[in-house]
Design a protein around this motif. Sequence first.
Motif: not given
Length: 110
Positions: A21, A23-26, A28-30, A91
Motif C-alpha cells: 500500500r 501511505e494513508g487510507d484515502r 481504501y478500507g471502505t 492505493w
Amino acid sequence: MSKMAQTPQPPYYAVIFTSERTEGDRGYGTMADKMVELASAQPGFLGVESSSRDEDGLGITVSYWESLDAIKNWKEHSLHRVAQDTGKSTWYSRYRLRVCKVERDSFFEM
C-alpha cells in the motif's frame, strides 16, 4: 467461526492478490469492504481469505472461484473496475495478481 473459506472439492480456482500500500487510507478500507460484499454476491464466488498487513505493508487476499469465467466476470464488473483503477492511481505502490487452479486441498481442525 473460522476465517478460512469453506471451499468445495477441487478443482476450483484461487486468485491471489498480493499488494503493498501507499501511505494513508484515502477511502481504501471502505472500498475493500464493499469489494468483499460485492464479490460475495457474484455467481461462482466460493469464498475469500485475507491477512492483516505485515509491518512492511504487505497484504495478501485470496479469493476462490468456481471457474475462469466467474473470475473474468468479476474482473470486468463495473464497480470492481473503479476499485482497480483507483488502486493503481492511489492505493497501491505495487501489487501482483496470480490465478491458480486448485487441484488438491486438505484441511485439519483440532
